[in-house]
Write an enzyme that holds these catalytic residues in place. Structure first.
Site, PDB file in Angstrom:
ATOM      1  N   SER A   1       0.399  -8.708   1.257  1.00  0.00           N
ATOM      2  CA  SER A   1      -0.946  -8.862   1.207  1.00  0.00           C
ATOM      3  C   SER A   1      -1.283  -8.873   2.664  1.00  0.00           C
ATOM      4  O   SER A   1      -0.895  -9.416   3.432  1.00  0.00           O
ATOM      5  CB  SER A   1      -1.461 -10.157   0.602  1.00  0.00           C
TER       6      SER A   1
ATOM      7  N   GLN B   1     -18.142  -6.953  -1.612  1.00  0.00           N
ATOM      8  CA  GLN B   1     -17.259  -7.559  -2.771  1.00  0.00           C
ATOM      9  C   GLN B   1     -16.729  -8.993  -2.256  1.00  0.00           C
ATOM     10  O   GLN B   1     -15.923  -9.644  -2.808  1.00  0.00           O
ATOM     11  CB  GLN B   1     -15.928  -6.899  -3.065  1.00  0.00           C
TER      12      GLN B   1
ATOM     13  N   HIS C   1       0.863  -1.259   0.038  1.00  0.00           N
ATOM     14  CA  HIS C   1       0.028   0.090  -0.040  1.00  0.00           C
ATOM     15  C   HIS C   1       1.021   1.307  -0.076  1.00  0.00           C
ATOM     16  O   HIS C   1       0.674   2.488  -0.823  1.00  0.00           O
ATOM     17  CB  HIS C   1      -0.886  -0.087   1.226  1.00  0.00           C
TER      18      HIS C   1
ATOM     19  N   LYS D   1      -0.508  -6.399  -8.379  1.00  0.00           N
ATOM     20  CA  LYS D   1      -0.624  -7.921  -7.755  1.00  0.00           C
ATOM     21  C   LYS D   1      -2.109  -8.268  -7.937  1.00  0.00           C
ATOM     22  O   LYS D   1      -2.423  -9.365  -8.214  1.00  0.00           O
ATOM     23  CB  LYS D   1      -0.496  -7.617  -5.965  1.00  0.00           C
TER      24      LYS D   1
END
Ligand code: AMP
Length: 281
Positions: free
Chosen positions: A191, A67, A43, A156
């Site tokens: 991640s 989502q 990030h 990614k």
């Protein structure tokens, strides 16, 4: 309270839409980094890029329930807003953090009429029903409220970048800027979900990444890429005791199957300790 006040001096935290609109009114060179929290160096690389290319940078942290096609995945998703704010503050690269509540984003309660085209129902779209419809809907809403000049997204999540760019470019001025995948020393793509893996799983994930890089480098020597990848998929599943959803070489411009390495990436989604990981090389 003292802690929050301290943060407010450096970067402004926007807790609802009216403060967002009021604060952003005067800025016309705005970079936007959308996130779901669990802030890490991946990030931060997007934030750095925004800082280089735009006068002001806004980061959103919103764990978008729409989502998530799997309730357990949403429930276990790492969240630690205090830590996230500390990291963002420490970076000294963020001007605004937008922390909307569900009602700020979905206040009109309108059902989304976004549907993916049949040709886009590939890779993650095939395995996570409704996921990208939820992503496009929230990105549409966030872009409308924030009205940024540029939006920074990670390679990614390449399919996400690809679909969001194609969707938003028809509707908004914002340019979508792709940013390189940041990896750790073991070659694992950073991640938020990595926090759900223990040390042994991370060692395994690193081995899988390094194996995938070798596979990608060997592809050009193979006559039948489909057969080669299908064999490799089976071997990886057996060797590492993982379940692979897809292992596919696709063109980066069209996301169609590719028969050559040039302009192509090797895409993978797999489960490690019930955690779904995606990557591309
Ligand atoms: P997320 O919080 O997982 O929704 O990610 C927010 C943004 O950060 C998305 O555009 C991701 O593609 C990007 N991102 C996540 N991990 C990485 C990484 N390791 N390197 C670069 N960008 C990343």
């Amino acid at each position: 309270m003292f802690y929050l006040l301290n943060i407010l001096i450096q970067m402004k935290i926007l807790l609802n839409n009216s403060s967002l609109i009021e604060s952003l009114r005067q800025f016309n060179d705005l970079g936007f980094v959308p996130t779901m929290g669990g802030i890490h160096k991946g990030h931060l690389s997007l934030i750095n890029e925004s800082n280089k290319l735009c006068k002001k940078t806004i980061v959103s942290i919103f764990l978008n329930p729409k989502q998530f096609n799997n309730k357990k995945d949403l429930k276990s998703y790492p969240r630690n807003i205090k830590k996230d704010l500390q990291i963002l503050e420490k970076s000294k690269k963020v001007d605004f953090v937008y922390l909307p509540k569900f009602k700020d984003i979905y206040k009109d309660n309108k059902k989304s009429n976004i549907n993916l085209k049949k040709k886009d129902m590939i890779l993650c779209a095939k395995f996570r029903k409704g996921h990208f419809e939820g992503v496009l809907d929230v990105m549409n809403r966030l872009t409308k409220i924030i009205n940024p000049n540029k939006i920074f997204m990670g390679e990614k999540d390449f399919q996400q970048f690809y679909l969001v760019r194609n969707f938003l470019k028809k509707k908004y001025k914002a340019k979508i800027v792709p940013c390189k995948t940041i990896r750790d020393k073991k070659m694992i793509a950073l991640s938020s979900r990595n926090l759900l893996l223990n040390k042994n799983h991370l060692v395994l994930a690193g081995k899988i990444c390094r194996r995938l890089i070798i596979i990608k480098n060997n592809i050009s020597k193979k006559k039948n890429i489909f057969d080669f990848l299908s064999q490799q998929k089976k071997q990886l599943e057996i060797k590492f005791k993982i379940k692979i959803e897809y292992l596919e070489l696709r063109n980066i411009k069209s996301l169609k199957f590719s028969k050559k390495n040039k302009n192509a990436r090797l895409f993978i989604a797999y489960y490690l300790n019930k955690i779904r990981l995606i990557d591309n090389f």
